[in-house]
Design a protein around this motif. Structure first.
Motif, PDB file in Angstrom:
ATOM      1  N   ILE A  39       0.836  -1.212   0.000  1.00 41.42           N
ATOM      2  CA  ILE A  39       0.000   0.000   0.000  1.00 41.42           C
ATOM      3  C   ILE A  39       0.867   1.257   0.000  1.00 41.42           C
ATOM      4  CG2 ILE A  39      -1.675   1.329   1.361  1.00 41.42           C
ATOM      5  CD1 ILE A  39      -2.794  -1.401   2.328  1.00 41.42           C
ATOM      6  N   ARG A  40       1.906   1.241   0.829  1.00 42.27           N
ATOM      7  CA  ARG A  40       2.776   2.424   0.937  1.00 42.27           C
ATOM      8  C   ARG A  40       3.625   2.639  -0.306  1.00 42.27           C
ATOM      9  NH1 ARG A  40       4.102   0.443   6.946  1.00 42.27           N
ATOM     10  NH2 ARG A  40       2.387   1.497   8.039  1.00 42.27           N
ATOM     11  N   SER A  41       3.795   1.602  -1.108  1.00 43.12           N
ATOM     12  CA  SER A  41       4.600   1.746  -2.332  1.00 43.12           C
ATOM     13  C   SER A  41       3.737   2.065  -3.553  1.00 43.12           C
ATOM     14  CB  SER A  41       5.407   0.467  -2.582  1.00 43.12           C
ATOM     15  OG  SER A  41       4.534  -0.625  -2.823  1.00 43.12           O
ATOM     16  N   ALA A  42       2.448   2.341  -3.340  1.00 38.19           N
ATOM     17  CA  ALA A  42       1.537   2.648  -4.458  1.00 38.19           C
ATOM     18  C   ALA A  42       2.021   3.855  -5.246  1.00 38.19           C
ATOM     19  CB  ALA A  42       0.128   2.894  -3.927  1.00 38.19           C
ATOM     20  N   SER A  43       2.039   3.715  -6.565  1.00 34.32           N
ATOM     21  CA  SER A  43       2.439   4.826  -7.435  1.00 34.32           C
ATOM     22  C   SER A  43       1.269   5.758  -7.709  1.00 34.32           C
ATOM     23  CB  SER A  43       2.999   4.285  -8.756  1.00 34.32           C
ATOM     24  OG  SER A  43       2.074   3.381  -9.351  1.00 34.32           O
ATOM     25  N   LEU A  44       0.045   5.260  -7.460  1.00 35.07           N
ATOM     26  CA  LEU A  44      -1.166   6.050  -7.703  1.00 35.07           C
ATOM     27  C   LEU A  44      -2.147   5.809  -6.558  1.00 35.07           C
ATOM     28  CD1 LEU A  44      -2.892   7.820  -9.679  1.00 35.07           C
ATOM     29  CD2 LEU A  44      -3.604   5.710 -10.768  1.00 35.07           C
ATOM     30  N   VAL A  45      -2.569   6.885  -5.908  1.00 35.40           N
ATOM     31  CA  VAL A  45      -3.549   6.809  -4.821  1.00 35.40           C
ATOM     32  C   VAL A  45      -4.814   7.535  -5.263  1.00 35.40           C
ATOM     33  CG1 VAL A  45      -4.088   7.427  -2.427  1.00 35.40           C
ATOM     34  CG2 VAL A  45      -1.752   6.741  -3.040  1.00 35.40           C
ATOM     35  N   VAL A  46      -5.958   6.862  -5.139  1.00 36.02           N
ATOM     36  CA  VAL A  46      -7.244   7.474  -5.492  1.00 36.02           C
ATOM     37  C   VAL A  46      -8.100   7.482  -4.230  1.00 36.02           C
ATOM     38  CG1 VAL A  46      -9.276   7.380  -6.975  1.00 36.02           C
ATOM     39  CG2 VAL A  46      -7.073   6.581  -7.847  1.00 36.02           C
ATOM     40  N   HIS A  47      -8.502   8.658  -3.783  1.00 39.32           N
ATOM     41  CA  HIS A  47      -9.225   8.749  -2.511  1.00 39.32           C
ATOM     42  C   HIS A  47     -10.400   9.713  -2.579  1.00 39.32           C
ATOM     43  CE1 HIS A  47      -7.902  12.795  -1.128  1.00 39.32           C
ATOM     44  NE2 HIS A  47      -6.849  12.553  -1.892  1.00 39.32           N
ATOM     45  N   GLY A  48     -11.334   9.515  -1.684  1.00 46.38           N
ATOM     46  CA  GLY A  48     -12.464  10.423  -1.560  1.00 46.38           C
ATOM     47  C   GLY A  48     -12.226  11.411  -0.430  1.00 46.38           C
ATOM     48  N   ILE A  49     -13.126  12.360  -0.290  1.00 48.30           N
ATOM     49  CA  ILE A  49     -13.086  13.332   0.808  1.00 48.30           C
ATOM     50  C   ILE A  49     -14.490  13.362   1.407  1.00 48.30           C
ATOM     51  CG2 ILE A  49     -12.749  15.750   1.466  1.00 48.30           C
ATOM     52  CD1 ILE A  49     -10.922  16.025  -1.010  1.00 48.30           C
ATOM     53  N   GLY A  50     -14.578  13.134   2.714  1.00 51.15           N
ATOM     54  CA  GLY A  50     -15.890  13.083   3.353  1.00 51.15           C
ATOM     55  C   GLY A  50     -16.182  14.316   4.181  1.00 51.15           C
ATOM     56  N   GLU A  51     -17.467  14.535   4.457  1.00 53.75           N
ATOM     57  CA  GLU A  51     -17.858  15.587   5.388  1.00 53.75           C
ATOM     58  C   GLU A  51     -17.668  15.039   6.803  1.00 53.75           C
ATOM     59  OE1 GLU A  51     -21.515  17.952   3.836  1.00 53.75           O
ATOM     60  OE2 GLU A  51     -21.668  15.935   3.031  1.00 53.75           O
ATOM     61  N   ALA A  52     -17.073  15.830   7.677  1.00 53.85           N
ATOM     62  CA  ALA A  52     -16.670  15.369   9.006  1.00 53.85           C
ATOM     63  C   ALA A  52     -17.813  14.731   9.789  1.00 53.85           C
ATOM     64  CB  ALA A  52     -16.071  16.535   9.790  1.00 53.85           C
ATOM     65  N   LYS A  53     -18.934  15.421   9.920  1.00 59.46           N
ATOM     66  CA  LYS A  53     -20.051  14.924  10.736  1.00 59.46           C
ATOM     67  C   LYS A  53     -20.590  13.611  10.169  1.00 59.46           C
ATOM     68  CE  LYS A  53     -24.395  16.543  12.829  1.00 59.46           C
ATOM     69  NZ  LYS A  53     -25.416  15.676  12.289  1.00 59.46           N
ATOM     70  N   THR A  54     -20.753  13.564   8.862  1.00 56.34           N
ATOM     71  CA  THR A  54     -21.265  12.351   8.209  1.00 56.34           C
ATOM     72  C   THR A  54     -20.353  11.163   8.460  1.00 56.34           C
ATOM     73  OG1 THR A  54     -22.263  13.707   6.462  1.00 56.34           O
ATOM     74  CG2 THR A  54     -21.995  11.365   6.005  1.00 56.34           C
ATOM     75  N   MET A  55     -19.050  11.365   8.281  1.00 56.91           N
ATOM     76  CA  MET A  55     -18.089  10.281   8.458  1.00 56.91           C
ATOM     77  C   MET A  55     -18.011   9.827   9.914  1.00 56.91           C
ATOM     78  SD  MET A  55     -17.110   9.482   5.515  1.00 56.91           S
ATOM     79  CE  MET A  55     -15.855   8.306   6.001  1.00 56.91           C
ATOM     80  N   ALA A  56     -18.071  10.768  10.855  1.00 60.16           N
ATOM     81  CA  ALA A  56     -18.011  10.413  12.276  1.00 60.16           C
ATOM     82  C   ALA A  56     -19.228   9.573  12.673  1.00 60.16           C
ATOM     83  CB  ALA A  56     -17.936  11.679  13.123  1.00 60.16           C
ATOM     84  N   GLU A  57     -20.392   9.935  12.139  1.00 60.42           N
ATOM     85  CA  GLU A  57     -21.607   9.183  12.447  1.00 60.42           C
ATOM     86  C   GLU A  57     -21.566   7.798  11.815  1.00 60.42           C
ATOM     87  OE1 GLU A  57     -24.643  11.817  11.106  1.00 60.42           O
ATOM     88  OE2 GLU A  57     -24.693  12.973  12.986  1.00 60.42           O
ATOM     89  N   ARG A  58     -21.015   7.702  10.594  1.00 63.07           N
ATOM     90  CA  ARG A  58     -20.897   6.404   9.934  1.00 63.07           C
ATOM     91  C   ARG A  58     -19.946   5.480  10.694  1.00 63.07           C
ATOM     92  NH1 ARG A  58     -20.082   8.064   3.733  1.00 63.07           N
ATOM     93  NH2 ARG A  58     -18.783   6.212   3.721  1.00 63.07           N
ATOM     94  N   ARG A  59     -18.982   6.064  11.378  1.00 63.29           N
ATOM     95  CA  ARG A  59     -18.045   5.270  12.177  1.00 63.29           C
ATOM     96  C   ARG A  59     -18.600   4.960  13.573  1.00 63.29           C
ATOM     97  NH1 ARG A  59     -13.510   8.345   9.700  1.00 63.29           N
ATOM     98  NH2 ARG A  59     -12.240   6.820   8.599  1.00 63.29           N
ATOM     99  N   SER A  60     -19.822   5.403  13.830  1.00 60.69           N
ATOM    100  CA  SER A  60     -20.444   5.217  15.150  1.00 60.69           C
ATOM    101  C   SER A  60     -19.547   5.784  16.248  1.00 60.69           C
ATOM    102  CB  SER A  60     -20.716   3.722  15.411  1.00 60.69           C
ATOM    103  OG  SER A  60     -21.571   3.200  14.430  1.00 60.69           O
ATOM    104  N   SER A  61     -19.013   6.979  15.996  1.00 54.52           N
ATOM    105  CA  SER A  61     -18.136   7.640  16.970  1.00 54.52           C
ATOM    106  C   SER A  61     -18.904   7.980  18.235  1.00 54.52           C
ATOM    107  CB  SER A  61     -17.548   8.921  16.364  1.00 54.52           C
ATOM    108  OG  SER A  61     -16.802   8.635  15.194  1.00 54.52           O
ATOM    109  N   SER A  62     -18.186   8.051  19.360  1.00 47.59           N
ATOM    110  CA  SER A  62     -18.814   8.355  20.646  1.00 47.59           C
ATOM    111  C   SER A  62     -19.358   9.782  20.660  1.00 47.59           C
ATOM    112  CB  SER A  62     -17.797   8.193  21.772  1.00 47.59           C
ATOM    113  OG  SER A  62     -16.791   9.186  21.671  1.00 47.59           O
ATOM    114  N   GLN A  63     -20.264  10.036  21.595  1.00 44.17           N
ATOM    115  CA  GLN A  63     -20.841  11.371  21.731  1.00 44.17           C
ATOM    116  C   GLN A  63     -19.754  12.392  22.059  1.00 44.17           C
ATOM    117  OE1 GLN A  63     -24.085  11.722  20.942  1.00 44.17           O
ATOM    118  NE2 GLN A  63     -23.655  13.920  20.957  1.00 44.17           N
TER     119      GLN A  63
END
Length: 343
Positions: free
Chosen positions: A233-257
């Motif tokens: 993974i660290r030797s990848a020549s090409l990285v393709v990633h998304g960008i999430g909205e903080a609140k949405t991503m935290a809720e999807r991760r079931s983050s604590s209150q």
């Protein structure tokens, strides 16, 4: 070309309107083929009566085929649409938008597709198709072809639009992180396997949770199999990633209150690679994850951020201040808000 288009806008505005309408029809057929007329009309927000006359014209020109299963593009239709995309980029003034964004965001390349994925979800597929073309272009001639992919619905659209290519057969696809515990189709492992299968390439998977305790993290990263995949993974020549909205991503991760409250108080707006950022691009929270870290991403040759929708513009702007990504693929909705934020 630019001069001709400017004259047409003044003297024949209706012509450009018709051209834009037929362009959207051809583009949507390409994305969703085979597609029925009713479905196409609903997606475009167009009456069936108006659409009927348009598709009849396109069929007479040999650009589409009509069958009981639905409408599809002919080879000539694909060729015309490919050429038309360059023209429509000028019509929608997207070239200027791309150049302005490239300059104000400090990126080497920006690709903007027409539409807003907040309003029309199929625009994500257009971003996906543009990203696939970009990937093939950057992998051409590379000796080591390793592509690292994050999860999310936008990157899932990239996998969906992947097509076989001679340049992709020797490509190894790897997940940039473990699972999120969300829908299986949006997890990095699933996206990685789907993209590799469609590209006729190879893949390796990372069978670990996305979020870990410090004890579990310390133990797992010492496992030989995990170490091996992490090195790939660290030797990848090409990285393709998304960008999430903080609140949405935290809720999807079931983050604590407590975490949710902390993100709210510190005005988190963006998330990527397990890091949360405020509008200034400062890291305000980090989730302990196995996979690519920000410091790893900085060493990758090509890093492509794929995110769109006007609602995500603030998140895109915040993350790009980290200066880890050098290419952005987005849509018209996000691009216009990004220009306003940086004006």
């Amino acid at each position: 070309m630019r001069l001709l288009l400017d004259i047409q806008k003044k003297l024949l505005p209706d012509l450009l309107e018709v051209l834009g309408s037929r362009f959207r029809i051809l583009r949507l057929i390409r994305l969703m083929q085979p597609i029925g007329r009713r479905s196409l009309a609903t997606t475009l927000g167009m009456s069936e009566r108006v659409l009927r006359s348009e598709v009849t014209f396109l069929k007479e020109q040999g650009l589409i085929d009509m069958a009981t299963s639905g409408m599809t593009l002919t080879d000539e239709g694909k060729s015309v649409l490919s050429k038309l995309e360059e023209v429509m980029s000028d019509v929608f003034d997207l070239k200027n938008v791309e150049d302005e964004l490239k300059q104000c965001l400090g990126l080497s390349e920006v690709i903007v597709v027409p539409g807003d994925s907040d309003e029309a979800p199929w625009v994500k597929k257009e971003m996906g198709r543009a990203t696939v073309q970009l990937m093939k272009r950057h992998l051409a001639g590379e000796e080591t072809k390793i592509v690292a992919l994050t999860g999310g619905s936008t990157i899932a659209s990239v996998a969906e639009m992947m097509t076989p290519d001679s340049e992709m057969k020797e490509t190894l696809f790897v997940p940039a992180r473990g699972g999120l515990g969300e829908q299986v189709e949006n997890q990095a492992n699933t996206i990685c396997a789907t993209m590799a299968t469609k590209a006729m390439g190879h893949y390796r998977l990372l069978h670990v949770p996305d979020q870990l305790s410090s004890d579990s993290y310390s133990s797992l990263i010492e496992e030989p199999k995990i170490k091996e995949i992490l090195n790939l993974i660290r030797s990848a020549s090409l990285v393709v990633h998304g960008i999430g909205e903080a609140k949405t991503m935290a809720e999807r991760r079931s983050s604590s209150q407590e975490v949710l409250q902390n993100l709210h108080e510190k005005e988190a707006v963006a998330e990527a690679f397990g890091y949360y950022f405020n509008k200034n691009g400062d890291i305000i929270h980090r989730v302990l994850t196995i996979g690519l870290q920000l410091e790893d991403v900085m060493h990758s040759k090509v890093v492509v951020a794929v995110a769109g929708g006007a609602s995500k513009a603030q998140a895109i702007s915040a993350f790009l201040k980290q200066e880890t990504s050098n290419i952005l693929v987005t849509d018209e909705g996000a691009a216009k808000v990004l220009l306003q934020l940086h004006s």
